[in-house]
Every structure is written in C-alpha cells, then in structure tokens.
Write a protein that holds these residues in place. Structure first.
Motif, PDB file in Angstrom:
ATOM      1  N   UNK A   1       0.828  -1.204   0.000  1.00 20.82           N
ATOM      2  CA  UNK A   1       0.000   0.000   0.000  1.00 20.82           C
ATOM      3  C   UNK A   1       0.868   1.262   0.000  1.00 20.82           C
ATOM      4  N   UNK A   2       2.022   1.171   0.621  1.00 24.70           N
ATOM      5  CA  UNK A   2       2.935   2.318   0.684  1.00 24.70           C
ATOM      6  C   UNK A   2       3.812   2.427  -0.558  1.00 24.70           C
ATOM      7  N   UNK A   3       3.602   1.546  -1.533  1.00 21.64           N
ATOM      8  CA  UNK A   3       4.376   1.596  -2.768  1.00 21.64           C
ATOM      9  C   UNK A   3       5.734   0.930  -2.681  1.00 21.64           C
ATOM     10  N   UNK A   4       5.936   0.109  -1.660  1.00 23.39           N
ATOM     11  CA  UNK A   4       7.213  -0.581  -1.484  1.00 23.39           C
ATOM     12  C   UNK A   4       7.183  -1.912  -2.237  1.00 23.39           C
ATOM     13  N   UNK A   5       8.140  -2.098  -3.137  1.00 26.09           N
ATOM     14  CA  UNK A   5       8.292  -3.390  -3.807  1.00 26.09           C
ATOM     15  C   UNK A   5       9.253  -4.217  -2.971  1.00 26.09           C
ATOM     16  N   UNK A   6       8.689  -4.902  -2.003  1.00 22.14           N
ATOM     17  CA  UNK A   6       9.521  -5.556  -0.999  1.00 22.14           C
ATOM     18  C   UNK A   6      10.376  -6.661  -1.606  1.00 22.14           C
TER      19      UNK A   6
END
Length: 217
Positions: A23-28
């Motif tokens: 949701x925070x735009x992090x491509x983990x």
C-alpha cells in the motif's frame, strides 16, 4: 485445512490481503532500499494514528526522494516534516522527522545502511532481530512486530511471525489462534504476510469480520 477455514482464508486474501508495504508503494525484496523503506513504514505505523495516514506519510517521504537511509539523513528536518504533512501525518510530524533522521544515521553507522547486516548479527533469529530493531528511534515491540510480519515475505528465516494482533484477528474469524496451525493455512511466505495484514485489519473492524464470515458461508 477445513472447508470453512479455507473459505475464510480465501475471502480474506481476496478482499484484504494487501500488505501495508505494498500500500505504501514498497516493492519488498531482500535488498537494502526496500528493507529500509519497510523500516520507515513500521516507524510511522507505530504511532497512535490510522494505518491509512501512516501509509500516506510513507508514500510522501518516498516520493520526495527519501527512500534510502542516506537520502533520509541528508534531507533537512523541515523537508521531512513537509513530506509527512503532505500525507496528513501532522500530529507526530516533528517528532517523527527527528526519529527518522536519527534512525537513518544509526543504520548507516552500525549496519552500513543494510538491514540484512542486522539480520546476520541476530543470526536470523526473529526475537534477536526484534531486539535490535527496537534500538531505532520510534520502533518499540509493536513496530518490530509490524516489520517482522511484513518482512517474512522475503525473510523466510523469521517466518512464521504472527504477533498478538494477528492472532486476535484470527480468533475473531474462527481461525486458529496459535501461530503454527495458523501459518499452515498459507502456502508461502508472501501469502503468510498477506494473510497477516488481512488479519490485522480484521482485528480492528467488526464490520470486516462480519463481512468475511458472511461471504465465506
């Protein structure tokens, strides 16, 4: 997995199985930059503020270019405050700006900006990792749990990490309230992280619980 449990898990993953990192735009991934961004998000989520506002604050910080510890440290205190304010993270903006600056400095000085080095120092043990994480300003036991429940998607050595908030949500939905049986309902680390996020949402909302149970029937 019984039919009822499977139906509940399927509905949960379909409707609420989006990690907070995504949701925070992090491509983990198991790389320094996204791992650091997850730490920032966990810091923001640790405050007594809605998850939606914390996620928005994190997105603004990353869009402003502060997605690495070096960039976060070099940003001015006011720049960080301004980014948080754009995400409506206003109640804790000044204190959080200070904590993020100090946290970035700690990560750079002690672990060369790479949280994988922290993991290695802890021997991959989730309890030792949690203890080291709490050395970051703004990260207490709750923040460490947030980080670990999301990072288990890419750090298999810490899985399953299912904290009390997750188990509380599971209990409300009639799923196992013990970590191992609950973890067996997921087919991968990524799915376990998604299930954990969905259960956190369920733990906070009676409406969500009722919706999932109704749809699973």
């Amino acid at each position: 997995m019984g039919k009822t449990e499977k139906a509940v898990v399927d509905v949960l993953l379909d409707r609420y199985g989006r990690t907070f990192a995504r949701e925070a735009g992090i491509r983990l991934a198991d790389r320094p930059k996204p791992l650091y961004q997850l730490l920032v998000l966990a810091t923001l989520l640790s405050a007594r503020i809605s998850a939606e506002v914390a996620v928005a604050g994190a997105r603004e910080l990353f869009e402003a270019g502060y997605g690495t510890p070096k960039a976060m440290r070099e940003a001015s205190w006011q720049d960080r405050v301004d980014a948080l304010d754009r995400g409506h993270y206003v109640r804790y903006d000044e204190r959080t700006s200070t904590m993020l600056g100090k946290g970035a400095e700690l990560l750079l000085d002690r672990w060369k900006g790479d949280l994988r080095r922290l993991r290695e120092e802890a021997g991959g043990d989730d309890r030792r990792i949690a203890a080291l994480l709490t050395e970051f300003p703004g990260i207490g036991p709750t923040g460490a749990d947030i980080f670990l429940r999301e990072v288990q998607a890419v750090w298999p050595q810490v899985a399953p990490h299912l904290d009390q908030r997750v188990l509380e949500g599971a209990g409300k939905l009639g799923l196992p309230r013990q970590a191992r049986p609950l973890a067996e309902l997921a087919h991968s680390g990524d799915e376990l992280a998604r299930l954990s996020a969905a259960l956190v949402r369920a733990s906070r909302s009676r409406k969500t619980v009722d919706e999932v149970i109704s749809a699973a029937r």
